[in-house]
Motif scaffolding. Structure first.
Motif, PDB file in Angstrom:
ATOM      1  N   ASP A  76       0.833  -1.203   0.000  1.00  0.00           N
ATOM      2  CA  ASP A  76       0.000   0.000   0.000  1.00  0.00           C
ATOM      3  C   ASP A  76       0.869   1.255   0.000  1.00  0.00           C
ATOM      4  O   ASP A  76       0.586   2.238  -0.711  1.00  0.00           O
ATOM      5  N   CYS A  77       1.899   1.236   0.814  1.00  0.00           N
ATOM      6  CA  CYS A  77       2.777   2.412   0.886  1.00  0.00           C
ATOM      7  C   CYS A  77       3.456   2.679  -0.448  1.00  0.00           C
ATOM      8  O   CYS A  77       3.574   3.833  -0.887  1.00  0.00           O
ATOM      9  N   LEU A  78       3.910   1.603  -1.096  1.00  0.00           N
ATOM     10  CA  LEU A  78       4.568   1.785  -2.386  1.00  0.00           C
ATOM     11  C   LEU A  78       3.600   2.318  -3.428  1.00  0.00           C
ATOM     12  O   LEU A  78       3.928   3.217  -4.216  1.00  0.00           O
ATOM     13  N   VAL A  79       2.385   1.762  -3.456  1.00  0.00           N
ATOM     14  CA  VAL A  79       1.391   2.240  -4.431  1.00  0.00           C
ATOM     15  C   VAL A  79       1.037   3.691  -4.148  1.00  0.00           C
ATOM     16  O   VAL A  79       0.926   4.513  -5.074  1.00  0.00           O
ATOM     17  N   LEU A  80       0.885   4.064  -2.873  1.00  0.00           N
ATOM     18  CA  LEU A  80       0.559   5.432  -2.536  1.00  0.00           C
ATOM     19  C   LEU A  80       1.676   6.389  -2.919  1.00  0.00           C
ATOM     20  O   LEU A  80       1.442   7.474  -3.462  1.00  0.00           O
ATOM     21  N   ALA A  81       2.905   5.989  -2.648  1.00  0.00           N
ATOM     22  CA  ALA A  81       4.050   6.850  -3.013  1.00  0.00           C
ATOM     23  C   ALA A  81       4.120   7.035  -4.516  1.00  0.00           C
ATOM     24  O   ALA A  81       4.371   8.148  -5.011  1.00  0.00           O
ATOM     25  N   THR A  82       3.921   5.963  -5.247  1.00  0.00           N
ATOM     26  CA  THR A  82       3.953   6.058  -6.708  1.00  0.00           C
ATOM     27  C   THR A  82       2.869   6.998  -7.209  1.00  0.00           C
ATOM     28  O   THR A  82       3.091   7.822  -8.105  1.00  0.00           O
ATOM     29  N   ALA A  83       1.672   6.862  -6.633  1.00  0.00           N
ATOM     30  CA  ALA A  83       0.566   7.712  -7.085  1.00  0.00           C
ATOM     31  C   ALA A  83       0.792   9.171  -6.742  1.00  0.00           C
ATOM     32  O   ALA A  83       0.422  10.071  -7.511  1.00  0.00           O
TER      33      ALA A  83
END
Length: 1509
Positions: free
Chosen positions: A862-869
């Motif tokens: 989740d953190c990686l997806v949020l950072a990417t977004a």
């Protein structure tokens, strides 16, 4: 006979002090409904290795009503004997090996409450009933003894294990007595200490009092005084007794001391896993067990079903040990019975029965639960095996619970889990999801459809669309429009279809259960262009491949539809009665074409199997009608309720029927294979085990589910002939419907076993306990009657509730429609700490919260997806897909993603049945108008939403309030709806709403407060409500309405409508106050007349005082009261009453007229001629009709007194002409009514000395009043004439004013025959009955001079002028009567000409009859002449002549009546015959001449022959 089938038995009976028992060797029995079920426990049970060692081995069947007591014989050598008591009034002794009755007695006249087999005497059974009668019955010598110890309700009794003659009895009021049955029930001890019902009595297993170190000084409890009836005997010494009571205490009693030595207070234990509901304390049944090998320990039940082991060695510490520390091992409800059992391997066990419908077995060594036997509390309506969770069998039961039975368990044969949250009604239909594990759909008796997740403890999802009647069938199938037209993400692979008793099939979206369900009839109509009325559906079944759906109908037809648009493929017209069940053959057999077989059963007891392969594979445009079956299976003798194909074989079918059997068929060969007859009731469901090819489960209305093997059955087909009769007798031994007995509403524990309404809360209000229907109550089973459509598919069992009040908290309750409504309950004094904690609020974002509690890897991703977004310049497809799947990241990204998260969370709230949380989320989003719109469409507007509506604007607020008002109207909350309309100033609409729903009181309050006083709406409200109240008989409130509408006339009228004196007086006063004078006068007079009926003179005068214009009527009533007093003094029958007189009416001195005028002057102030003239003029305007024989006496007296008042007033103003006429009218009224006594009373009061003084006052004989005076004088003489005749005709004539001396033996004449001398015919008929003049008169009677003077003056009565006039009048009356009879005969002849012709044909026969004798013909010749028919011209001639004669008489003679002249002639002749010489010969001759000349009637002619020949 094959092995006993595995049984899921009925629940043990509740509220019985001893309805289970066990004997050494491992045999246990418990009473359930009208039977006793036997369970073998221990190594001899023959259980499968690794499973609990117990098995249900049989049933004792024989009672017709609830079994209230059960006890084994505990004597070695007769462990096979047991005894039962029942509400049918019998005590039966059984042999459990043969399961037959050895003997029985019906000595009790009232409901048996307690039963025990003496542990000391082998053949002694002691029983007690609710009226306090105890019977001792010795089996071997068939002898009995009746004992009436106390006039109290017995609750329990226990025989002493140490002395054969001692019995302890516990009563409802808390008294415990020990009696000696050898001394005719002499009371040894009466133990007082408990203050509520005694639930259990146990004796210490060891004699003597050395086992417990209890001294009176050590006892911390105060000394309990008890009445020691007799000195302690040696038998009673050295014995302890323990009693458990509803007062929450266990008391240990010393029989040697006759007092309590120890008191144990039952603790209230906190439940694990949540707060404690204090209402659980209201339910307590305190049962006890004293272990034989541990006399210093005592087992007792507790509030919530726990069992406690008390240590009695240290009484002051009150130490106890809780059975089973493991979670979920204890009972969840109160325990009713405890009984010990020693198995063959010497294990010491304890068996308990409870309200939670479980029978538990405890190891007394470890205090752990060994095994649990579940039971059913209602009809087994439905059985369903899970297609995914193999071996899990769901059972729908009438006690409001779903059982899920893991039949594949290797460790426990009865691995059953109960589900009850959210059900609250009988479970009539079940269906597992075909692909999703642990998803179970259920339908209930009240039309509810729900989904349970059997792997979780969450409450079920309930469809927002209810059926109006019982849910018959549930089925999972492919979605059809409109659900099949939704997008891929919103369209489920399977939807739930439900068929209800109202004949509708609904399609439910499993993901959106809170949404609206769709009626498939609309799709059927649109697809097939149906214009006719669709049939009422009763069953639904989907083919296994999901391509075709079968609908069964009320008329017996079956319709096959093709998905997706439900095109009608064919109609099967085979059954002609209501279709109950259908089943498609499975697809996984060796012959795939068999999947097109459809079996169906209906009320006509025949099963039809149709092969639909050709029809369904054809491409015919129009539907086909099938009228011939593929196979016909005949054999059942009652309706078919369920069908199931074997999943292990091809063409093998099992059927369940109301004939009480289940039948296995080979459908391809139309051959019956096996028939199961183990049930005692009508079978309702059957299912084939998916795990075992030779295993079938069936359920019935006998509260049982049986697991049986087809190959083990002795019969191959359903019973016929004698076998069917035997099976019918077996079924009829079940409880039958009967009229309910009257029960005392204050009863704490029912005589008949009943269950409690399951609304108590175990942990929180959302965790409500299951509804417990009267499962063990035979009285509640109305299903035994044949059920008509639409209830034939699903028998319905009524719910019976009972009141179980707390011993410490008394609550008032109203029993209404078999339910309990608690009115008032005192809160507990001390709340547990758990209750003081606030409940945690429900999460607004539960889905997002749950996603943040996943695994560490998922959270890192989740953190990686949020950072990417957050740091990406553009979102690629993969990232967009990740964000869509991880919607909870909307909290940390942009607003659009947040909106998607809110929408997802909102959908979840709606699906879970929490629309209020969805509304709050939409408010967070800022879409207040959308929230209002959605809530209005779904009917979910609330006060809070409407209160927030102004935020969205004025017009939105107006719209929201109107929508909310409409919603409230649909919910029947009209007053609240009107209040909201007032908030937007729609006063007229609010008033009209209240008025249209008959809330007139509220409508008037609103209109009065918000509208102008002169507004016509207000008056219309008053008038409308007044009319309704008047129609319903609420006259006083209706009068208020009319007064409010300024219509006092109507108010007074409606008040007077009841007609009683009080209402009339109030109405008169009201009319006087409001200026309605005419109405006031009328009502006051009516009131006075009503009071006249009860002779309430004071009240009548007070009513007349209400209006001054009634002064004249006051004078009339005054004279009436004085006249009644005058008649009372003369003791006339018309005056025999006990009235309330005025004081001035009690004076009887002086002439009557003088008394009247004196009272008028003194009381009414009438002392001047001017006042008299005014009163006279007012009374002369009132005219009363002439009197008849039917005029009521009170009305006659009032009219007479009106004329007399006119006479007295005329005298006061010296108008003697009018006085004479008024006095004559009063005399004539009494004469016309036939009341001779009243006439004589009037004459004695107003003419005590005759009419001479009136002649002097009139003076001129040619005055206008002269004819009236002559008539008055004639009536006066007429009365005197009769008085003389009665004086000389009495049986013992005494000296009087008329008779000088009276001697016996005169001929008596009934005085009553001459009292009514008004009409000529009556006079004639009386004269015919008078004695003949030639009869011996006895001794001569001398008349007084007064009599001779009167008789000489009687010549005035013999007026030939009046005799001629009266003769003409009689002729006219006779002619009119003849004409009326002729007209009537003419009408009859026109209506019945055939009858007339028949009569004419009979005339020759009449002429041929023997002629009468000559003498007889001569005697009757004249009568025959008179009886000859007279022609119409002759009658006309007679009428003309009579009218001409009458016209010649002057008007003065015709105006005033005159006594009947011929009657006076006859009386004179009779007096002359009885007193010869007292009447001159000239007068007698004149009387005879008048009789000859004018005596033309039959009676006159008969008397004329007597006196004139």
């Amino acid at each position: 006979m094959g092995p006993e089938p595995q049984t899921l038995p009925p629940s043990p009976n509740w509220y019985c002090t001893r309805c289970s028992d066990a004997v050494p060797g491992g045999l246990f029995g418990f009473a359930a409904r009208t039977s006793v079920f036997l369970v073998r426990v221990g190594p001899g049970a023959g259980a499968t290795a690794g499973t609990p060692p117990f098995r249900v081995i049989g049933e004792l069947v024989g009672h017709t009503e609830r079994v209230s007591g059960f006890t084994f014989s505990h004597h070695p050598g007769q462990y096979n004997l047991c005894a039962t008591s029942s509400d049918d009034g019998t005590v039966k002794i059984w042999d459990v090996e043969t399961k037959t009755v050895v003997t029985e007695h019906a000595l009790h006249q009232h409901t048996i409450a307690a039963l025990h087999w003496s542990p000391r005497v082998k053949d002694l059974i002691v029983s007690g009933d609710e009226k306090g009668v105890v019977f001792c019955y010795w089996i071997n010598r068939n002898d009995s003894q009746r004992l009436f110890v106390e006039p109290r309700t017995i609750f329990c009794l226990t025989c002493s294990p140490h002395h054969e003659d001692l019995v302890a009895i516990g009563y409802k009021d808390g008294i415990v007595v020990i009696i000696d049955i050898s001394k005719k029930g002499e009371v040894i001890h009466r133990l007082r200490g408990h203050d509520d019902e005694i639930h259990s009595i146990v004796w210490c297993p060891l004699p003597g009092e050395d086992c417990l170190s209890v001294n009176q000084e050590e006892n911390s409890e105060p000394e309990i005084p008890n009445e020691k009836v007799t000195p302690p005997t040696t038998e009673a010494k050295g014995c302890y007794l323990a009693t458990g009571s509803k007062d929450q205490t266990v008391r240990i009693w010393s029989c040697a001391r006759g007092r309590g030595v120890m008191t144990l207070k039952i603790p209230f234990l906190k439940r694990r896993g949540g707060g404690v509901d204090p209402t659980v304390k209201e339910r307590l049944w305190l049962t006890l067990y004293w272990p034989k090998n541990q006399p210093t320990q005592l087992v007792s039940s507790c509030f919530g079903g726990e069992l406690l082991l008390w240590d009695l060695t240290q009484s002051w510490r009150r130490k106890y040990t809780l059975f089973s520390a493991s979670e979920g091992q204890n009972h969840s409800r109160i325990v009713f019975n405890l009984c010990p059992l020693q198995t063959e391997d010497e294990k010491q066990l304890l068996l308990s029965t409870s309200m939670d419908r479980d029978v538990k077995c405890w190891d007394m060594t470890t205090l752990e639960c060994c095994w649990t036997l579940p039971s059913l509390g209602g009809f087994a309506y439905s059985l369903a095996f899970s297609p995914e969770d193999t071996g899990y069998l769901a059972v729908g039961v009438g006690d409001g619970m779903i059982r899920v039975w893991n039949t594949a368990s290797q460790k426990n044969n009865y691995d059953v889990k109960n589900f009850w949250q959210g059900v609250k009604s009988k479970v009539t239909a079940l269906c597992w999801h075909p692909k999703k594990e642990h998803c179970l759909a259920f339908g209930t008796d009240d039309g509810k459809v729900g989904l349970y997740d059997t792997y979780s403890n969450k409450p079920p999802q309930i469809s927002s669309t209810y059926h109006k009647k019982t849910v018959y069938t549930l089925a999972w199938g492919p979605p059809v429009p409109p659900m099949s037209l939704e997008g891929e993400g919103d369209r489920p692979s399977f939807t739930l279809y439900s068929c209800g008793g109202e004949g509708i099939v609904l399609q439910h979206h499993p993901w959106r259960f809170s949404g609206e369900a769709f009626d498939i009839n609309k799709l059927i109509r649109d697809t097939n262009a149906v214009k006719y009325k669709l049939p009422v559906h009763t069953d639904i079944s989907w083919k296994a491949d999901g391509k075709f759906m079968a609908l069964g109908n009320e008329d017996g037809s079956i319709e096959i539809f093709q998905v997706p648009n439900l095109k009608l493929m064919c109609t099967i017209q085979q059954h002609h009665k209501l279709l109950n069940t259908m089943s498609w053959h499975h697809e996984h057999g060796s012959q795939p074409e068999l999947s097109y077989l459809l079996a169906s059963g209906s009320n006509n007891a025949v099963i039809y199997v149709h092969n639909l392969k050709t029809v369904l594979e054809s491409s015919s445009e129009s539907p086909v009608t099938i009228t011939e079956p593929f196979r016909t299976l005949s054999g059942h003798t009652a309706k078919i309720t369920c069908l199931a194909w074997s999943p292990h074989h091809d063409g093998i079918l099992v059927s369940a029927s109301y004939d009480g059997t289940a039948q296995v068929w080979d459908t391809l060969r139309e051959q019956p294979l096996h028939n199961f007859r183990g049930h005692r009731g009508r079978l309702l469901c059957v299912v084939w085990s998916p795990l075992e090819p030779e295993c079938i489960y069936s359920g019935a209305d006998d509260f049982c589910v049986y697991r049986w093997l087809p190959s083990a059955q002795d019969h191959s087909r359903p019973p016929q002939g004698k076998k069917g009769i035997e099976l019918e007798k077996k079924r009829l031994s079940q409880p039958k419907p009967k009229p309910k007995k009257k029960k005392k509403p204050t009863s704490q524990v029912p005589v008949k076993q009943e269950s409690f309404e399951g609304n108590e809360e175990e942990n929180t209000k959302e965790n409500a306990v299951p509804v417990e229907n009267g499962v063990s109550d035979p009285e509640c089973e109305e299903e035994a009657q044949e059920l008509e459509m639409p209830c034939e598919l699903t028998p319905v069992e009524p719910v019976v509730y009972t009141q179980i009040s707390s011993s410490c908290e008394k609550s008032k309750a109203i029993i209404n429609n078999n339910k309990i409504t608690v009115l008032k309950k005192e809160p507990p004094k001390e709340k547990p700490e758990a209750l003081m904690k606030k409940r945690k609020a429900r999460s607004m974002l539960p889905l997002s919260t749950s996603l943040d509690h996943r695994s560490k890897e998922e959270l890192h991703h989740d953190c990686l997806v949020l950072a990417t977004a957050k740091h990406a310049t553009e979102l690629n497809k993969d990232l967009s897909a990740d964000l869509e799947d991880r919607f909870h990241l909307g909290l940390f990204t942009d607003r659009d993603t947040l909106y998607r998260m809110i929408e997802t969370e909102g959908k979840g709230h709606l699906e879970n049945g929490h629309p209020e949380l969805f509304h709050q989320l939409m408010l967070w989003k800022g879409d207040l108008q959308g929230v209002l719109q959605t809530a209005a469409e779904r009917g979910e507007l609330t006060d809070n939403l409407v209160a927030m509506a102004p935020v969205a604007g004025y017009h939105v607020w107006l719209w929201a309030v109107e929508a909310f008002a409409k919603q409230l109207c649909f919910q029947d909350q009209y007053v609240k709806a009107a209040s909201h309309l007032l908030s937007i100033h729609k006063v007229y609409e609010a008033v009209e709403l209240l008025k249209s729903h008959h809330f007139y009181r509220e409508a008037i309050a609103v209109a009065k407060a918000r509208l102008r006083p002169e507004d016509p709406v207000l008056k219309d409200l008053y008038l409308s409500w007044g009319a309704i109240l008047e129609r319903d008989g609420h006259y006083a409130v209706a009068a208020k309405c009319y007064l409010g509408a300024t219509s006092p006339f109507d108010a007074a009228k409606v008040l007077a409508k009841k007609g009683d004196a009080a209402s009339l007086r109030t109405a008169a006063e009201l009319a006087a106050i409001t200026g309605e004078n005419e109405l006031s006068v009328l009502l006051a007079l009516r009131c006075a007349q009503e009071l006249l009926l009860t002779k309430n003179w004071v009240g009548a005068q007070e009513a007349l005082q209400l209006h001054g214009s009634l002064q004249g009527q006051r004078l009339v009533f005054c004279l009436l009261e004085l006249l009644c007093r005058h008649l009372e003094e003369k003791q006339l029958p018309e005056a025999r009453y006990t009235p309330s007189h005025h004081t001035w009416a009690m004076d009887s001195e002086g002439p009557f007229v003088q008394r009247v005028t004196s009272v008028w002057k003194r009381v009414f102030g009438l002392d001047s001629p001017l006042q008299c003239r005014a009163a006279l003029q007012k009374l002369q305007d009132i005219k009363y009709p002439s009197a008849t024989n039917n005029t009521p006496s009170h009305q006659l007296l009032l009219h007479i007194c009106h004329d007399l008042t006119l006479a007295v007033l005329s005298q006061q103003v010296a108008s003697w002409d009018e006085a004479v006429q008024a006095l004559l009218r009063a005399v004539v009224r009494s004469y016309d009514s036939g009341s001779f006594t009243v006439m004589q009373g009037v004459c004695s009061a107003f003419l005590p000395d005759g009419c001479d003084h009136l002649r002097d006052k009139l003076g001129d004989h040619e005055s206008l009043a002269a004819p009236a005076f002559r008539s008055l004088e004639a009536f006066f003489m007429y009365g005197r004439l009769y008085e003389i005749w009665w004086s000389v005709s009495g049986p013992c004539s005494k000296p009087s004013v008329w008779v000088r001396a009276a001697h016996g033996n005169t001929v008596p004449t009934a005085r009553s025959q001459q009292e009514n001398g008004a009409s000529t015919e009556e006079t004639g008929s009386e004269a015919a009955c008078l004695p003949e003049p030639g009869s011996p008169p006895g001794l001569s009677i001398g008349l007084s001079r007064e009599s001779e003077h009167v008789l000489s003056a009687c010549q005035k009565l013999l007026s030939e002028t009046h005799a001629s006039l009266q003769n003409a009048q009689r002729t006219v009356a006779q002619v009119q009567e003849s004409l009326a009879e002729m007209i009537q005969q003419h009408r009859k002849s026109l209506l019945s000409k055939p009858m007339a012709s028949a009569l004419r044909n009979n005339e020759p026969d009449q002429e041929t009859e023997a002629p009468p004798s000559e003498a007889q013909s001569q005697c009757n010749s004249k009568e025959e002449e008179e009886n000859e028919p007279v022609s119409l011209p002759e009658l006309t001639r007679r009428l003309t002549e009579a009218n001409q004669r009458m016209a010649k008489f002057p008007e003065s003679i015709k105006t005033w009546p005159f006594p009947d002249v011929l009657e006076c002639c006859l009386v004179l002749l009779h007096i002359g015959a009885q007193c010869p010489g007292c009447i001159t010969e000239e007068l007698q001759q004149q009387a005879r001449e008048l009789l000859r000349k004018y005596g033309n009637t039959k009676a006159h002619k008969r008397q004329r022959r007597t006196f004139c020949t």
